[in-house]
Design an enzyme around this catalytic site. Structure first.
Site, short mmCIF file in Angstrom:
data_model
loop_
_atom_site.label_atom_id
_atom_site.label_comp_id
_atom_site.label_asym_id
_atom_site.label_seq_id
_atom_site.Cartn_x
_atom_site.Cartn_y
_atom_site.Cartn_z
N PHE A 120 0.85 -1.18 0.00
CA PHE A 120 0.00 0.00 0.00
C PHE A 120 0.89 1.23 0.00
O PHE A 120 2.03 1.20 0.47
CB PHE A 120 -0.92 0.00 1.23
CG PHE A 120 -2.37 -0.25 0.91
CD1 PHE A 120 -2.76 -1.36 0.19
CD2 PHE A 120 -3.36 0.63 1.33
CE1 PHE A 120 -4.09 -1.61 -0.11
CE2 PHE A 120 -4.69 0.40 1.05
CZ PHE A 120 -5.06 -0.72 0.32
N GLN A 233 -7.96 14.29 3.11
CA GLN A 233 -7.40 13.34 2.15
C GLN A 233 -8.30 13.20 0.94
O GLN A 233 -9.50 12.95 1.08
CB GLN A 233 -7.21 11.96 2.80
CG GLN A 233 -6.56 10.97 1.85
CD GLN A 233 -5.95 9.81 2.58
OE1 GLN A 233 -6.61 8.82 2.86
NE2 GLN A 233 -4.66 9.92 2.90
N HIS A 235 -8.73 10.85 -2.18
CA HIS A 235 -8.29 9.56 -2.70
C HIS A 235 -8.00 9.71 -4.19
O HIS A 235 -8.78 10.31 -4.93
CB HIS A 235 -9.38 8.51 -2.48
CG HIS A 235 -8.87 7.11 -2.57
ND1 HIS A 235 -8.53 6.51 -3.76
CD2 HIS A 235 -8.61 6.19 -1.60
CE1 HIS A 235 -8.10 5.28 -3.53
NE2 HIS A 235 -8.14 5.06 -2.22
N LEU A 245 -15.51 4.54 -4.64
CA LEU A 245 -14.11 4.23 -4.35
C LEU A 245 -13.60 3.06 -5.19
O LEU A 245 -14.23 2.01 -5.27
CB LEU A 245 -13.98 3.88 -2.86
CG LEU A 245 -12.58 3.42 -2.41
CD1 LEU A 245 -11.58 4.56 -2.54
CD2 LEU A 245 -12.63 2.90 -0.97
N GLU A 248 -7.24 1.40 -3.10
CA GLU A 248 -5.81 1.46 -3.33
C GLU A 248 -5.22 0.06 -3.55
O GLU A 248 -4.14 -0.09 -4.11
CB GLU A 248 -5.12 2.13 -2.15
CG GLU A 248 -3.65 2.41 -2.35
CD GLU A 248 -3.09 3.34 -1.29
OE1 GLU A 248 -1.90 3.19 -0.97
OE2 GLU A 248 -3.83 4.20 -0.79
N ARG A 279 -1.01 8.91 -0.76
CA ARG A 279 -2.20 9.34 -1.49
C ARG A 279 -2.17 10.80 -1.89
O ARG A 279 -2.67 11.16 -2.95
CB ARG A 279 -3.45 9.04 -0.64
CG ARG A 279 -3.75 7.56 -0.56
CD ARG A 279 -4.92 7.27 0.33
NE ARG A 279 -5.22 5.84 0.30
CZ ARG A 279 -6.13 5.26 1.06
NH1 ARG A 279 -6.82 5.98 1.93
NH2 ARG A 279 -6.34 3.97 0.98
N HIS A 344 -11.93 11.83 0.56
CA HIS A 344 -12.00 10.46 1.08
C HIS A 344 -11.97 10.38 2.60
O HIS A 344 -12.67 9.55 3.18
CB HIS A 344 -10.84 9.66 0.50
CG HIS A 344 -10.83 8.22 0.88
ND1 HIS A 344 -11.85 7.35 0.56
CD2 HIS A 344 -9.91 7.48 1.57
CE1 HIS A 344 -11.56 6.14 1.02
NE2 HIS A 344 -10.40 6.19 1.65
N ARG A 380 -2.87 10.54 5.75
CA ARG A 380 -3.01 9.16 6.24
C ARG A 380 -2.48 8.16 5.23
O ARG A 380 -2.77 8.27 4.04
CB ARG A 380 -4.48 8.85 6.54
CG ARG A 380 -4.72 7.40 6.95
CD ARG A 380 -6.15 7.16 7.32
NE ARG A 380 -7.08 7.20 6.20
CZ ARG A 380 -7.31 6.18 5.36
NH1 ARG A 380 -6.65 5.04 5.49
NH2 ARG A 380 -8.22 6.31 4.40
#
Length: 566
Positions: A120, A233, A235, A245, A248, A279, A344, A380
């Site tokens: 990730f 954030q 995304h 969504l 990721e 991100r 996000h 994050r």
């Protein structure tokens, strides 16, 4: 108003953080009630697809460790992370995964039978544990079963309006039962706010319709500070044009981002980490490609998974495939997916300590996305949110139970209980002369997207603060809700709108005051990070009808701020 009962702990929100708090509080022997606008398995936690981060002995890269996870979190958050909190997060990850597995979460296994892991963004080594691409849903079903096993009382489709506070101390919650059209007062010694985020304040968001910032607004009105709310954030990969969504995990499994020229463009922005940069880096890269004319007509780029093969996509990314086929008409095994950035996650939240307790309001706790501990800092890392909800939801529940066990009962004055309901009614008193509900929400979401989005600057932020201040006053003067015969649900929509505008104004004001670029907060007029002046958390408080912005130093323990390069 009906007094529903007396509890030791009331938890507002039934996502992972809320249920973990409720379960661990109940295990201490206190009475617990969970109040939520939705059923637990419909909470936004269920939409978390990609996984939950954890270093696991014997099932991790031999170079990895919980300390490396903590450092990656601090660096990913652009060094705005309180490092002791990050260490707790990373150290508690392994026992948390083991607990969830014992409860029944069926984590995907690798060829050797160990809990599988995938890469990730921002994590130096693959450490994200998952259940296909349905991790949040799988966890929520199991955690909900544990709450039922303990006999925890739950009220779903009940909208919490405000925390009842008298002389700086919590006395319970005032709520509205959306089905039976009745206001409720629930007396409690401690309240845990775990009501999720505020994605609906933005025009484009991956969040569900319940995420209207209720927990933030409740805490602010109760006298608590909101911390680091400027850090939003976005995304990188929301499905175009629906903003659903696209996890990721699609990039973690090896997906490539392609512009209209056929270029794998992340080489320009993060040559070492490519699509697995954090991100904020990837989202700004996509936005830049679109703004500079290298996106596709309509404003999107492509996420190419075709080289992974149909079998791997079917095994690891079934939800991604279903969403792409159903809502964009493309099969990712055969053609790329159109994606663009969308709001996000909120890195900021209610200012609390490592046990989730507010330093401003005695007996008020917060956990999950509603809280800011701070483990995410300015950005994050993906798969840290489920982990934070589990780890710090547990800590908040235990701390709330300990507090309740040591506190005697007491009744607040009647006016402290009546105030939230009177505020609710006042929003609708000027039935035909106030701002129309849909208009208020459209204006808020457009202003936030255009002026307080991925790219920010002084003029736009100042305009956002001015416009949202005016909108806030108009909302307080009264909201026109088109009657559809839904009674109290219409009232709830009005109160949600007040919460949304309140939170939007806090975000804009904090963003205006932070004159640097750090993580997800990117200022075109201040493009560099400024540790000398801004290695500190913003704190916004409500003083009368005005917002006051203060600051607190970031806790630096092990790692001095360094270059954040990928």
């Amino acid at each position: 108003m009906e007094k529903l009962g007396v509890y030791d702990v009331v938890v507002v929100g039934a996502g992972l953080a809320g249920l973990m708090a409720a379960i661990h509080a109940a295990q201490r022997g206190v009475s617990v009630l969970v109040v939520s606008k939705s059923h637990p398995v419909r909470s936004h936690t269920a939409a978390a697809e990609g996984g939950i981060a954890a270093w696991i002995p014997g099932a991790s890269d031999p170079r990895d460790s919980w300390l490396q996870h903590a450092y990656d979190t601090v660096k990913g958050g652009d060094f705005l992370v309180d490092q002791h909190a990050a260490e707790i997060l990373a150290r508690e990850a392994y026992p948390t995964i083991m607990l969830l597995e014992r409860w029944g979460v069926l984590f995907t296994r690798d060829e050797e039978g160990r809990i599988a892991r995938r890469p990730f963004g921002g994590h130096r080594y693959p450490r994200t544990r998952f259940v296909e691409d349905k991790t949040g849903m799988a966890i929520m079903h199991v955690v909900y079963e544990q709450a039922l096993r303990l006999g925890i009382d739950m009220l779903d489709e009940v909208f919490a309006l405000d925390v009842v506070v008298w002389q700086g101390r919590v006395y319970g919650v005032v709520a509205v039962d959306l089905r039976e059209a009745r206001p409720l007062y629930i007396q409690a010694k401690a309240v845990v706010l775990a009501a999720g985020g505020a994605g609906m304040i933005y025009k484009h968001t991956t969040n569900n319709y319940f995420n209207t910032g209720d927990g933030y607004a409740m805490a602010l009105r109760a006298g608590a500070a909101l911390k680091d709310m400027e850090f939003i954030q976005f995304h990188p990969t929301a499905l175009y044009p629906t903003d659903i969504l696209i996890t990721e995990a699609a990039r973690g499994e090896g997906g490539h981002l392609i512009n209209a020229k056929g270029e794998r463009f992340m080489a320009r922005y993060a040559p070492q980490w490519m699509e697995l940069a954090p991100r904020d880096v990837v989202a700004r890269a996509i936005a830049t490609e679109i703004l500079e004319g290298r996106g596709f007509e309509g404003g999107y780029v492509l996420l190419d998974l075709t080289h992974l093969g149909e079998e791997r996509i079917r095994e690891r990314l079934p939800t991604v495939r279903e969403a792409a086929r159903r809502y964009a008409g493309v099969d990712p095994a055969k053609e790329p997916i159109p994606v663009r950035p969308a709001q996000h996650y909120m890195m900021g939240g209610v200012d609390v300590d490592i046990d989730g307790h507010s330093p401003d309001v005695t007996g008020l706790f917060a956990a999950g996305e509603t809280a800011c501990i701070s483990v995410h800092g300015a950005n994050r890392l993906g798969s840290n949110s489920l982990l934070e909800a589990a780890v710090f939801g547990k800590r908040a529940g235990l701390a709330a139970a300990s507090y309740a066990l040591g506190r005697g009962s007491g009744e607040p004055p009647a006016e402290a209980v009546r105030e939230p309901v009177e505020r609710l009614y006042s929003l609708l008193r000027r039935e035909r002369s106030g701002v129309e509900l849909g208009e208020a929400r459209r204006e808020l979401r457009e202003v936030m997207w255009v002026k307080v989005g991925l790219f920010r600057e002084e003029k736009g932020l100042a305009e956002a603060v001015s416009r949202l201040t005016d909108l806030y006053k108009r909302v307080l003067d009264g909201i026109v809700v088109p009657s559809r015969g839904r009674g109290w649900y219409d009232l709830a929509l009005a109160y949600e709108t007040l919460n949304m505008v309140t939170v939007g104004l806090v975000v804009a004001r904090a963003a205006l005051e932070r004159r640097e670029s750090r993580g997800a907060h990117y200022r075109l007029d201040y493009p560099k990070r400024d540790d000398e002046n801004y290695l500190k958390h913003s704190l916004v408080r409500l003083r009368g009808d005005s917002l006051e912005v203060g600051w607190r130093k970031v806790e630096v323990r092990r790692w001095e701020p360094g270059e954040r390069a990928y």
